[in-house]
Scaffold this active site. Structure first.
Site, PDB file in Angstrom:
ATOM      1  N   SER A   1      34.804  33.592  41.001  1.00  0.00           N
ATOM      2  CA  SER A   1      33.839  34.014  40.080  1.00  0.00           C
ATOM      3  C   SER A   1      32.368  33.456  40.303  1.00  0.00           C
ATOM      4  O   SER A   1      31.828  33.782  41.199  1.00  0.00           O
ATOM      5  CB  SER A   1      34.435  33.609  38.643  1.00  0.00           C
TER       6      SER A   1
ATOM      7  N   ASP B   1      39.564  42.508  36.458  1.00  0.00           N
ATOM      8  CA  ASP B   1      38.431  41.798  36.398  1.00  0.00           C
ATOM      9  C   ASP B   1      37.339  42.760  35.937  1.00  0.00           C
ATOM     10  O   ASP B   1      37.123  43.972  36.450  1.00  0.00           O
ATOM     11  CB  ASP B   1      37.753  41.166  37.680  1.00  0.00           C
TER      12      ASP B   1
END
Length: 286
Positions: free
Chosen positions: A163, A263
């Protein structure tokens, strides 16, 4: 009776409140031998000003004659939460080190909003330089970390992150293409696990119109880097923006990008322009 009201340090309106006494997930101590993996870990301080620390991981049954690849890891958490010392990342690094048989350094960089970006990038680069400095055998220098000296193979240095940490990996690799690491150490490869990238033009299923400006990635970026030149189109967060540095300057010879199927940023990686970018990158690295 003591008040149970928690004091808010800062917030992303209607989406996130940052409390002064909050932690994203519980911090856990290092261990000499993890009961599940046998991996040993310990905490060290890289710098006192600014304060940069890290957790080192070593797989079991190592000898000084067996040099290991080195992985410098940067945790995720949108630049304002999580930690190298959290339960989630500690467990993940134990598994990763055990299965990959690497010596890992999980970096604890400064977080926003107390330390807005680019502090995390500066800390991450300083940590990588500190690791690389252990390749130098010079008398009179600062004390060396024994695990790195005894077990680290500096010809096999990797960087990785998830991330926000994946975003850091990209930007560290770009910086390494311009600035040298201590001892002339080279980054052999890196991996970006569902990296945090965004931009001002919606892609695929991303929100449109006014909803796009109110989307969490936009709000988070303005929260963690309010002074970013170009805002959400700063090349740090949008490497595809016009005028961004060419990927030909990438400072590593191999790169792996992993996309999480659910995501909210996934359309960035599935977009045709990004696919073309990855192909150009692959052609460059071969």
């Amino acid at each position: 009776m003591a008040s149970t009201t928690k004091e808010i340090a800062s917030e992303i309106l209607n989406l996130n409140k940052h409390y002064k006494d909050a932690r994203s997930s519980p911090h856990v101590p290092p261990s000499l031998q993890d009961p599940e993996t046998g991996v040993s870990s310990k905490d060290i301080t890289i710098s006192h000003n600014p304060l940069i620390s890290a957790r080192l991981y070593l797989p079991q049954n190592q000898t000084q004659t067996q040099k290991l690849p080195i992985l410098v890891y940067f945790h995720g958490g949108r630049f304002y939460r999580e930690s190298a010392f959290s339960f989630l990342h500690h467990r993940y690094l134990n598994r990763l080190v055990s299965e990959a048989q690497v010596l890992a350094i999980s970096v604890e960089y400064r977080l926003a909003p107390e330390s807005p970006l680019p502090a995390a990038y500066e800390d991450s680069w300083a940590a990588l330089q500190w690791v690389a400095s252990h390749s130098l055998n010079q008398e009179g220098t600062s004390p060396k970390e024994p695990w790195l000296v005894d077990f680290g193979d500096f010809d096999r240095l990797y960087i990785g992150g998830d991330s926000a940490g994946g975003n850091i990996v990209h930007n560290i690799a770009m910086k390494a293409g311009v600035e040298s690491l201590n001892g002339g150490v080279k980054i052999l490869g890196g991996f970006l696990s569902h990296p945090y990238f965004w931009g001002s033009k919606p892609i695929g299923s991303e929100p449109k119109g006014e909803d796009f400006a109110k989307s969490l990635p936009c709000l988070v970026w303005n929260f963690v880097y309010p002074s970013a030149d170009g805002g959400i189109d700063n090349p740090i967060i949008n490497p595809m923006v016009s005028g961004a540095p060419s990927l030909a300057g990438l400072g590593c010879s191999r790169l792996l990008v992993c996309v999480a199927g659910k995501d909210e940023l996934r359309d960035r990686e599935e977009n045709e322009n990004v696919k073309k970018m990855i192909k150009r990158l692959a052609d460059f690295l071969v």
